[in-house]
Design a protein around this motif. Structure first.
Motif, PDB file in Angstrom:
ATOM      1  N   ILE A 179       0.561  -1.132  -0.108  1.00 23.67           N
ATOM      2  CA  ILE A 179      -0.345   0.163  -0.215  1.00 23.67           C
ATOM      3  C   ILE A 179       0.699   0.942  -0.385  1.00 23.67           C
ATOM      4  O   ILE A 179       1.818   1.230   0.962  1.00 23.67           O
ATOM      5  CB  ILE A 179      -0.799   0.381   1.376  1.00 23.67           C
ATOM      6  N   LYS A 180       0.637   2.474  -0.842  1.00 23.53           N
ATOM      7  CA  LYS A 180       1.024   3.760  -0.822  1.00 23.53           C
ATOM      8  C   LYS A 180      -0.205   4.531  -0.911  1.00 23.53           C
ATOM      9  O   LYS A 180      -0.896   4.876  -0.878  1.00 23.53           O
ATOM     10  CB  LYS A 180       1.900   3.922  -2.379  1.00 23.53           C
ATOM     11  N   PHE A 181       0.507   5.060   0.969  1.00 23.73           N
ATOM     12  CA  PHE A 181      -0.328   5.767   1.415  1.00 23.73           C
ATOM     13  C   PHE A 181      -0.382   7.856   1.398  1.00 23.73           C
ATOM     14  O   PHE A 181       0.905   7.939   0.594  1.00 23.73           O
ATOM     15  CB  PHE A 181       0.008   6.005   3.110  1.00 23.73           C
ATOM     16  N   VAL A 200      -1.835   1.053  10.616  1.00 20.97           N
ATOM     17  CA  VAL A 200      -2.470  -0.132   9.304  1.00 20.97           C
ATOM     18  C   VAL A 200      -3.155  -0.802  10.593  1.00 20.97           C
ATOM     19  O   VAL A 200      -2.514  -1.690  11.609  1.00 20.97           O
ATOM     20  CB  VAL A 200      -1.830  -0.186   8.771  1.00 20.97           C
ATOM     21  N   ILE A 223       5.722   3.583   1.187  1.00 23.42           N
ATOM     22  CA  ILE A 223       4.788   2.344   0.992  1.00 23.42           C
ATOM     23  C   ILE A 223       5.458   1.024   2.049  1.00 23.42           C
ATOM     24  O   ILE A 223       6.517   0.926   2.428  1.00 23.42           O
ATOM     25  CB  ILE A 223       5.499   1.539  -0.205  1.00 23.42           C
ATOM     26  N   THR A 230      -7.238  -7.561   3.756  1.00 21.08           N
ATOM     27  CA  THR A 230      -8.308  -6.272   3.993  1.00 21.08           C
ATOM     28  C   THR A 230      -7.847  -5.883   4.734  1.00 21.08           C
ATOM     29  O   THR A 230      -7.662  -6.838   6.232  1.00 21.08           O
ATOM     30  CB  THR A 230      -9.557  -6.245   3.574  1.00 21.08           C
ATOM     31  N   ILE A 248      -8.836  -1.154   3.743  1.00 19.71           N
ATOM     32  CA  ILE A 248      -9.019  -1.178   2.300  1.00 19.71           C
ATOM     33  C   ILE A 248      -8.165  -3.194   1.427  1.00 19.71           C
ATOM     34  O   ILE A 248      -7.456  -3.329   2.859  1.00 19.71           O
ATOM     35  CB  ILE A 248      -6.775  -0.411   2.158  1.00 19.71           C
ATOM     36  N   VAL A 250      -5.634  -4.868  -0.100  1.00 22.21           N
ATOM     37  CA  VAL A 250      -4.038  -5.645  -0.564  1.00 22.21           C
ATOM     38  C   VAL A 250      -4.102  -6.600  -1.286  1.00 22.21           C
ATOM     39  O   VAL A 250      -4.592  -8.138  -1.111  1.00 22.21           O
ATOM     40  CB  VAL A 250      -2.671  -5.770   0.752  1.00 22.21           C
ATOM     41  N   THR A 256      -1.051  -0.549  -4.443  1.00 23.16           N
ATOM     42  CA  THR A 256      -2.842  -0.089  -3.957  1.00 23.16           C
ATOM     43  C   THR A 256      -2.191   1.092  -3.638  1.00 23.16           C
ATOM     44  O   THR A 256      -1.515   1.470  -2.320  1.00 23.16           O
ATOM     45  CB  THR A 256      -3.646  -1.276  -2.367  1.00 23.16           C
ATOM     46  N   GLU A 257      -2.647   1.922  -4.297  1.00 24.39           N
ATOM     47  CA  GLU A 257      -2.724   3.406  -3.595  1.00 24.39           C
ATOM     48  C   GLU A 257      -3.533   4.215  -2.629  1.00 24.39           C
ATOM     49  O   GLU A 257      -4.560   4.570  -3.954  1.00 24.39           O
ATOM     50  CB  GLU A 257      -2.110   4.624  -5.202  1.00 24.39           C
ATOM     51  N   ALA A 258      -3.526   4.103  -1.544  1.00 22.50           N
ATOM     52  CA  ALA A 258      -5.022   4.264  -0.808  1.00 22.50           C
ATOM     53  C   ALA A 258      -4.840   6.301  -0.693  1.00 22.50           C
ATOM     54  O   ALA A 258      -3.651   6.773  -0.417  1.00 22.50           O
ATOM     55  CB  ALA A 258      -4.695   4.351   0.179  1.00 22.50           C
TER      56      ALA A 258
END
Length: 355
Positions: A179-181, A200, A223, A230, A248, A250, A256-258
Motif C-alpha cells: 500500500i502507498k499512502f 494499519v 509504501i 483486507t 483497504i 491488498v 494499492t495507492e490509497a
C-alpha cells in the motif's frame, strides 16, 4: 563437480567397465576353444517355469523426485566448503528464495530470513539458529527439523522443513502486495507536508474488542509491504479530531495507492483587546463541540490545532475572566480565530445576569 556431471561420469565408468569385461571374455574364448560348441539340450516342457528376474532400473533415465512441491532451479553452493570434509558430511545445505506470487520473479532485496530450531530452549522459546538479510540465502545446518520464517516488510510466512545431510532448495511464495499512502483536502492536492499519519490494523478483534495493530505512524508517500488481505486503515490529520477510517484491500503482487480525503483545517486562536490586536499571553483555552463536549484544551497566546470541519465554540480564560467565541471550520481553509475581550466579555456578563 555438480550432481549432473557426477551422474554422467558414473555412466561413462559403467560403460567402460562393461566393454572391458566383454573384451576379456572374447580373448579367453579364443584361447581355450578349438572346436564348435555342442548344441544345447532340448528344454524339458514339464520343467517348472523360473520367475522372471526383477527389471533393472537405469537410474540415469529416472525422473528426479522433487524435494518440495515448488521446485527451484538447480542449486550449487556459492563457494566450496570451508569447514573441512567432516563438516560437509555432517551438515546439510539449505538454499532459500522468495517471491510475491507464483508468477512473479524472485525477490533480490528486502528479505529477512530467520531459521529456528523446532525444539524449545530452557525458557520455552524457539531457538534462533541463523539469520540472513537481502535476497536469496544459503544456510549450512545440522540434520533436524527447523522452522523457516520469511519477512518482507510486514508480509510474513513460516514453513517447516526437515533437513538431512543433503542439499535442499525451497522457494517461499509470500502472497503479498503493498500500500502507498497519501492524503488530500477538498482541492485534491496531496498534503504530504502536513502532520498526517496512518495506522494499519487487522480486521479481527481480540478478547478486549481491539484490533491488532500491524503498522503505526506511517507517513504519506510511504509504501508498506503486507500479506494479501483486507486491512483497516486509520488516518490522522493533527492530534485532535481530524480522523478518517477506511478498509483497504491488498492484492498479491500489486501496489494499492490509497488516498484519504480529509475534511479539516488548521486553526489558530488569539485573545485580543480589539480586532487585529496583539495576542494576550497566559490565556487558557477550551474548544467545545456544539453539544458542549470538550474537543481540545491548551494554554498560550497562539494555540494551534487541526480541527475537523464543523462548528465550535472557543472559551478563553484570562485574569479571572472568561470570553466566548463561536466559529466554523471549513475543509482546507486554514484560519485564525480572534476572541475579542470587549464584545465577548459584555456578552458573557449579560448571559450571567440573565441567569
Amino acid at each position: 563437480m555438480t550432481f549432473t556431471r557426477f551422474l554422467k561420469g558414473a555412466a561413462l565408468a559403467i560403460m567402460i567397465g562393461v566393454s572391458s569385461v566383454a573384451m576379456v571374455a572374447s580373448a579367453g574364448f579364443a584361447q581355450t576353444v578349438d572346436a564348435p560348441m555342442p548344441p544345447a539340450a532340448k528344454p524339458d516342457p514339464n520343467a517348472p517355469v523360473a520367475e522372471p528376474e526383477e527389471e533393472i532400473i537405469n537410474l540415469l533415465d529416472r525422473e528426479p523426485e522433487p524435494l518440495f512441491s515448488d521446485i527451484l532451479a538447480p542449486y550449487a553452493p556459492a563457494t566450496a566448503a570451508t569447514h573441512g570434509v567432516s563438516n560437509g558430511l555432517r551438515q546439510g545445505a539449505l538454499y532459500l528464495m522468495a517471491k510475491l506470487t507464483q508468477d512473479s520473479t524472485p525477490l533480490d532485496d528486502g528479505l529477512i530470513w530467520r531459521i529456528y530450531s523446532e525444539t524449545t530452549n530452557s525458557d520455552g522459546r524457539l531457538e534462533l539458529v541463523a539469520t540472513s538479510e537481502g535476497g536469496d540465502a544459503e544456510f549450512r545446518l545440522d540434520p533436524g527439523t527447523y522452522l523457516i520464517h520469511t519477512a518482507y516488510g510486514f508480509a510474513q510466512a513460516t514453513n517447516r522443513i526437515v533437513i538431512g545431510k543433503e542439499v535442499l532448495s525451497k522457494m517461499v511464495t509470500l502472497n503479498a502486495g503493498g500500500i502507498k499512502f497519501n492524503a488530500s483536502l477538498k482541492d485534491g492536492d496531496n498534503i504530504n507536508h502536513e502532520p498526517i499519519s496512518f495506522d494499519v490494523y487487522g480486521m479481527t478483534f481480540d478478547a478486549r474488542g481491539e484490533r491488532d495493530k500491524i503498522a503505526s505512524n506511517v507517513k504519506p508517500g510511504s509504501i508498506i509491504r503486507l500479506s494479501a488481505n483486507t486491512y483497516h486503515v486509520v488516518s490522522r490529520y493533527g492530534d485532535v479530531n481530524a480522523v478518517v477510517r477506511a478498509d483497504i484491500q491488498v492484492l498479491p503482487g500489486k501496489l494499492t495507492e490509497a488516498t484519504v480525503l480529509h475534511k479539516a483545517a488548521d486553526i489558530t486562536l488569539k485573545l485580543v483587546n480589539e480586532r487585529g490586536g496583539e495576542a494576550i499571553a497566559n490565556t487558557t483555552w477550551s474548544v467545545l463541540s456544539p453539544g458542549g463536549d470538550i474537543v481540545v484544551e491548551a494554554t498560550g497566546a497562539f494555540p494551534d490545532f487541526v480541527l475537523a470541519a464543523g462548528e465550535y465554540e472557543a472559551i478563553a480564560r484570562n485574569n479571572g475572566r472568561t470570553y466566548l467565541q463561536k466559529f466554523e471550520v471549513s475543509s482546507g481553509d486554514d484560519n485564525e480565530v480572534e476572541v475579542v475581550t470587549t464584545t465577548s466579555e459584555l456578552a458573557s456578563q449579560q448571559g450571567t445576569s440573565s441567569n
